[in-house]
Design a protein around this motif. Structure first.
Motif, mmCIF file in Angstrom:
data_model
loop_
_atom_site.group_PDB
_atom_site.id
_atom_site.type_symbol
_atom_site.label_atom_id
_atom_site.label_comp_id
_atom_site.label_asym_id
_atom_site.label_seq_id
_atom_site.Cartn_x
_atom_site.Cartn_y
_atom_site.Cartn_z
ATOM 1 N N ARG A 7 29.730 79.474 30.310
ATOM 2 C CA ARG A 7 28.911 78.278 30.469
ATOM 3 C C ARG A 7 29.811 77.061 30.615
ATOM 4 N N LEU A 8 29.218 75.995 31.089
ATOM 5 C CA LEU A 8 29.915 74.733 31.253
ATOM 6 C C LEU A 8 29.185 73.680 30.444
ATOM 7 N N ILE A 9 29.908 72.969 29.588
ATOM 8 C CA ILE A 9 29.333 71.888 28.792
ATOM 9 C C ILE A 9 29.910 70.577 29.311
ATOM 10 N N SER A 10 29.050 69.726 29.830
ATOM 11 C CA SER A 10 29.458 68.442 30.392
ATOM 12 C C SER A 10 28.875 67.321 29.546
ATOM 13 N N VAL A 11 29.713 66.366 29.172
ATOM 14 C CA VAL A 11 29.295 65.256 28.312
ATOM 15 C C VAL A 11 29.479 63.944 29.065
ATOM 16 N N PHE A 12 28.441 63.115 29.042
ATOM 17 C CA PHE A 12 28.423 61.853 29.771
ATOM 18 C C PHE A 12 28.297 60.689 28.790
ATOM 19 N N PRO A 13 28.857 59.523 29.144
ATOM 20 C CA PRO A 13 28.813 58.393 28.219
ATOM 21 C C PRO A 13 27.408 57.907 27.878
ATOM 22 N N SER A 14 26.453 58.112 28.786
ATOM 23 C CA SER A 14 25.108 57.566 28.579
ATOM 24 C C SER A 14 24.080 58.442 29.276
ATOM 25 N N PRO A 15 22.809 58.354 28.860
ATOM 26 C CA PRO A 15 21.763 59.088 29.574
ATOM 27 C C PRO A 15 21.674 58.694 31.047
ATOM 28 N N GLN A 16 21.940 57.431 31.352
ATOM 29 C CA GLN A 16 21.859 56.978 32.733
ATOM 30 C C GLN A 16 22.890 57.701 33.610
ATOM 31 N N GLU A 17 24.123 57.800 33.129
ATOM 32 C CA GLU A 17 25.148 58.502 33.905
ATOM 33 C C GLU A 17 24.852 59.991 33.993
ATOM 34 N N LEU A 18 24.301 60.553 32.916
ATOM 35 C CA LEU A 18 23.874 61.947 32.959
ATOM 36 C C LEU A 18 22.809 62.132 34.038
ATOM 37 N N GLY A 19 21.840 61.195 34.099
ATOM 38 C CA GLY A 19 20.761 61.308 35.067
ATOM 39 C C GLY A 19 21.255 61.276 36.493
ATOM 40 N N VAL A 20 22.227 60.421 36.782
ATOM 41 C CA VAL A 20 22.793 60.352 38.134
ATOM 42 C C VAL A 20 23.442 61.688 38.497
ATOM 43 N N SER A 21 24.229 62.228 37.590
ATOM 44 C CA SER A 21 24.908 63.496 37.875
ATOM 45 C C SER A 21 23.923 64.658 37.978
ATOM 46 N N LEU A 22 22.879 64.624 37.162
ATOM 47 C CA LEU A 22 21.867 65.673 37.230
ATOM 48 C C LEU A 22 21.153 65.642 38.587
#
Length: 265
Positions: A7-22
């Protein structure tokens, strides 16, 4: 269970940056799925399964813009289903499809005929059977529907979809869709994909944001160890597909296992 290398665990500084990458991941997977199926043929569709909760706003904010360019990844070639649904009318505040219809689908041109929903007017058992039949129609040739991408959430108790800890549905092996009439979270009546479908997907992405998720990820050991009686989210282990976790820093703050840090700024 497979080890952390699967599996790959990716951590983003904020929900907003997570949303863009998602959102970018969804579009990339759409393009890859279409290319792998031979490209432009009408039968080459990208199948996406969505969960509710905070994911609705994350995707509503970022996915329309990411999916706007025309081409193989365009939403006209998508088939959309829902990982679980509450048995309430679509205009009810608890309806996952209703929320997506209002906040996302109004800005994402997926043909209505390619959006697979429950019939909330049916009793819960019939609603589950009806949804299963719709999925079989959409995934003709698959004994178990194989989604190109499933996006899942996780509750503070470790549940995912409407699969709750210690519930008999965790043992379901035959049904692809199951009814639940005793959900510990309201509303009690729901329809959910089962573990055989979750584990048949080509890619599964769990999304967790906020400090409330840190405890279940670490102390309940969803990610950090094998358990004799694993929580539902830990039972999602795609047989041949990829498993990814997208977390913000608040959700990941107690993890001690390796993960990748990402920032789009």
């Amino acid at each position: 269970m497979p080890g952390s290398g699967s599996r790959l665990i990716s951590v983003f500084p904020s929900p907003q940056e997570l949303g863009v990458s998602l959102a970018q991941l969804v579009v990339q997977r759409a393009a890859q799925s279409r290319a792998g199926a031979g490209g432009a043929g009408d039968g080459a569709r990208f199948s996406l399964g969505l969960s509710g909760g905070s994911l609705v706003q994350l995707l509503a904010q970022e996915l329309p813009a990411a999916a706007a360019p025309a081409g193989p990844a365009a939403p006209a070639h998508w088939t959309l289903g829902f990982c679980d649904e509450r048995l309430v009318p679509f205009d009810h505040a608890d309806s996952t499809f209703g929320l997506y219809r209002t906040h996302l689908l109004s800005n994402l041109p997926i043909p209505e005929s390619q959006v697979i929903t429950i019939n909330p007017a049916l009793p819960v058992e019939e609603a589950a059977s009806d949804y299963a039949e719709k999925l079989r129609e959409a995934f003709q040739g698959d004994t178990i529907p194989v989604f190109d991408l499933l996006i899942l959430g996780i509750g503070p108790d470790g549940h995912t979809c409407s699969l709750f800890p210690d519930h008999p549905l965790l043992q379901e092996k035959e049904k692809i869709v199951a009814p639940i009439s005793d959900s510990p979270k309201p509303p009690p009546e729901r329809v959910t994909l089962t573990l055989p479908v979750l584990n048949a997907a080509r890619m599964v992405v769990f999304v967790a944001t906020g400090e409330s998720k840190a405890t279940v990820l670490k102390k309940q050991r969803i990610l950090e160890s094998d358990e004799e009686n694993p929580l539902p989210a830990a039972l999602v282990q795609p047989h041949t597909g990829r498993l990814c976790w997208f977390l913000d820093e608040a959700a990941a703050k107690e993890l001690t296992i390796p993960f990748e840090k990402h920032s789009i700024l």
